[in-house]
Design an enzyme around this catalytic site. Structure first.
Site, mmCIF file in Angstrom:
data_model
loop_
_atom_site.group_PDB
_atom_site.id
_atom_site.type_symbol
_atom_site.label_atom_id
_atom_site.label_comp_id
_atom_site.label_asym_id
_atom_site.label_seq_id
_atom_site.Cartn_x
_atom_site.Cartn_y
_atom_site.Cartn_z
ATOM 1 N N ASP A 141 118.567 122.195 63.344
ATOM 2 C CA ASP A 141 119.348 122.608 62.294
ATOM 3 C C ASP A 141 120.335 121.301 61.822
ATOM 4 O O ASP A 141 120.829 120.925 62.639
ATOM 5 C CB ASP A 141 120.116 123.870 62.599
ATOM 6 C CG ASP A 141 120.929 124.546 61.555
ATOM 7 O OD1 ASP A 141 120.301 124.885 60.610
ATOM 8 O OD2 ASP A 141 121.937 124.475 61.589
ATOM 9 N N GLU B 95 116.301 119.567 59.498
ATOM 10 C CA GLU B 95 116.810 119.169 58.262
ATOM 11 C C GLU B 95 117.698 118.007 58.150
ATOM 12 O O GLU B 95 118.517 117.554 58.957
ATOM 13 C CB GLU B 95 117.833 120.222 57.980
ATOM 14 C CG GLU B 95 117.551 121.691 57.829
ATOM 15 C CD GLU B 95 118.468 122.904 57.581
ATOM 16 O OE1 GLU B 95 118.462 123.467 56.552
ATOM 17 O OE2 GLU B 95 119.448 123.003 58.580
#
Length: 665
Positions: A349, A378
């Site tokens: 993340d 990400e």
């Protein structure tokens, strides 16, 4: 994870983010001693249990022992002794199995408060106290023989992102252990229409990897009140190295959650499916009261120039992966999940908050365990982190992180429209301008002579060295699901158009050279009632309605057919940039909203000599000039059949409206 979710998660931290970290005798965080060896804090044997806490700025440290995981007071307090490399140690010479413990650190006459430590491997209910258990007793039968399913190349991966509760909670799932780890161990589960659900559905679909949303111990769900059905995605870390109790059948028993997580992994492995864990090392749920801050104040988080906490996560803090002990912590945590739980990959993340060196160290450590472990994330942050951009694991720096992939928002938004406007469409809505960004995604974000990067939406240069460094997708958990996005961005869309454009979008995803990724339930036209950010929405919004599998049988068959087509034909998953540049050729088209390409010369050893893929989002058929020849049609009008749907001759084909055409020589 996106900003409106992050802001809400960060509410608990709002009153502490401006607190300056404690200062001490070390001139800078870079001068703190680094603990050698493992960061293990508790080592149990029946004769003696050794405790070790890294707390170099502490003046005093206490170990508290408890009979229960919550409630009551410590039955014994042990003063820890200052030791080498900033550690504090204690030895308890009795059998502590089944007991619980916390540490309390004192700095400058202030006790910071109880913490299970930063590295607890087992905890009681709600994760406030660490537990002393026998880890080997948590191994399910046959665990020593558990093996990762074969994966020759990351190009062969097909990732299915799911949340435990969404996947199994609806009555239509036919699953007994709804919302639990064990839901993914049940075989033979059926929808009311007698169609496979659960793990059998995943096998039928053909995915290779299940990506589970954060499943470590997170803070927002009260494990003592599971009857309230409070929902969260889990992007609010509390204890990074323990499964969350809300997905277990008994959150009070520290061993149960560990065993049931392993049973889940074991069952998926037996089904031929690998397991990816979503990890959120970039921030913690709270700051002043976090395990990190109660152990070594300031060290594990980055600071602003005024000494307040930096906030690249938009959650009140950002962790300092660039500091040696945080880097060491992240590497050891990943290894713990790989070795203890047999995981097969990680999704990071807000990976852009972490530094490149740390991500490469994690890749190196994972490769030493098994080179086939996949790592992706990400490639961005919520706000600008407190490090130079060229040192961070941002998408644009992916080429400097071999074996690590990033999500392509270029292709995603070119297909369905920008993230910041739910009602704005793109290629699927028949709007021009996204074609070059789709081509960028089709080649896997690598350099390609026919991709004009000046016309790509977000990236004016390729960022992947290899196509397997790009995750190809059109939607995921923290955005509108594809059905909702199409409904929101195309006014007056009919059910027939909805199904056609849904299939068209996923054809782009699965025939791209990146790693394909879908959001759970999209194969049965899942919707979330138009909710963009459903991280706290009830089951009525998030649950997958398995009755849709019968209602949208043609869509499920299409997704299944796409996956099988990709598996059967190596041309769609070359896995090598030079091969892609050699064999993938875009075809000239007239007008907008049409993208076509050829996979030529038995690409990557494919049995099919020439494969042509055409994506047409126009409301009318499109003419396409192709090399002269006899072609077999395998995808047309929303149907896939590798044995053939017909034959075409000549140098011109007609691509049906709002759909894909795939043909081969």
């Amino acid at each position: 994870m996106k900003l409106n979710e992050l802001a809400l998660i960060g509410v608990a931290t709002a009153t502490v983010v401006s607190c300056a970290p404690a200062k001490n005798e070390y001139a800078s965080y870079e001068l703190y001693p680094v603990r050698s060896g493992s960061l293990t804090e508790m080592e149990y044997t029946p004769e003696v249990t050794n405790f070790t806490l890294w707390a170099p700025t502490a003046d005093e440290v206490r170990l508290m022992l408890f009979d229960a995981g919550d409630g009551g007071h410590a039955y014994e307090t042990v003063s820890m002794v200052s030791d080498k490399e900033g550690t504090w140690t204690a030895k308890v010479e009795k059998d502590l199995i089944g007991k619980f413990y916390t540490f309390n650190v004192k700095i400058k006459d202030k006790w910071l408060g109880d913490t299970p430590g930063i590295n607890a491997k087992a905890v009681g209910v709600n994760g406030k106290r660490a537990a002393i258990i026998d880890m080997r007793a948590t191994d399910p039968e046959g665990w020593a023989q558990d093996k990762r399913p074969a994966l020759a190349s990351p190009a062969d991966a097909v990732i299915y992102e799911m949340h435990h509760r969404d996947f199994s909670i609806d009555p239509s799932s036919g699953i007994q252990h709804k919302g639990k780890f064990l839901a993914l161990t049940e075989e033979g589960t059926l929808s009311p229409e007698k169609l496979a659900t659960g793990i059998d559905h995943l096998k039928e679909l053909g995915v290779t990897h299940v990506h589970i949303l954060p499943s470590y111990d997170y803070a927002s769900v009260d494990e003592t009140k599971l009857d309230e059905n409070k929902y969260n995605w889990g992007y609010d870390p509390q204890n990074y190295n323990v499964p969350d109790g809300s997905y277990s059948t008994d959150p009070y028993n520290p061993s149960i959650r560990i065993k049931e997580f392993k049973q889940m992994v074991q069952a998926l492995h037996k089904a031929g499916i690998r397991v990816v864990l979503d990890v959120v090392y970039n921030h913690t749920f709270n700051t002043a009261e976090s395990n990190f801050e109660r152990t070594v104040p300031g060290y594990f988080y980055r600071q602003m120039p005024d000494d307040s906490f930096a906030d690249g996560s938009a959650c009140g803090n950002e962790t300092a992966s660039n500091r040696p002990m945080m880097r060491k912590y992240m590497v050891e945590s990943v290894l713990h999940w790989l070795n203890e739980y047999h995981l097969d990959g990680f999704r990071f993340d807000l990976m852009g908050i972490h530094d490149i060196t740390t991500m490469n160290e994690i890749r190196k450590a994972a490769t030493a365990v098994d080179p086939s472990i996949i790592i992706y994330g990400e490639g961005w942050a919520a706000k600008a982190p407190q490090m130079p951009e060229d040192s961070l694991a941002m998408k644009m720096n992916t080429y400097r992180m071999p074996g690590i992939a990033a999500f392509s928002d270029e292709m995603r938004d070119a297909l369905r429209g920008p993230f910041n406007d739910n009602h704005k469409g793109a290629f699927l809505a028949g709007l021009p301008g996204g074609e070059e960004s789709i081509k960028f995604g089709i080649v896997g974000a690598i350099k390609h002579p026919q991709v004009d990067n000046d016309s790509v939406n977000y990236s004016k240069a390729s960022w992947a060295e290899q196509p397997t460094q790009m995750i190809s997708y059109v939607s995921c958990h923290d955005d509108m699901c594809l059905v909702d996005r199409l409904n929101a961005s195309i006014p007056g869309i009919t059910p027939q158009e909805l199904a056609k454009l849904d299939k068209l979008a996923q054809t782009a995803v699965f025939t791209s050279q990146g790693i394909p990724f879908i959001y759970a339930g999209e194969e049965v036209m899942r919707d979330k009632k138009g909710v963009h950010n459903s991280y706290q929405s009830p089951d009525s919004i998030n649950a997958i309605d398995w009755k849709r599998k019968a209602e949208y049988a043609d869509v499920f068959a299409y997704y299944k057919g796409l996956i099988q087509l990709r598996k059967n034909h190596p041309a769609f998953r070359m896995g090598d940039a030079e091969l892609v540049r050699k064999h993938l050729e875009f075809l000239p088209v007239e007008g907008n909203n049409l993208v076509a390409y050829r996979l030529k010369e038995n690409a990557n050893g494919d049995a099919w000599e020439d494969i042509i893929v055409a994506l047409n989002s126009r409301k009318e058929p499109a003419k396409l000039v192709v090399p002269e020849g006899k072609y077999t049609v395998v995808c047309k009008d929303g149907f896939i059949n590798e044995n053939g749907l017909g034959t075409l001759y000549g140098s011109e084909v007609l691509v049906p409206a709002q759909s894909a055409l795939i043909i081969y020589k």
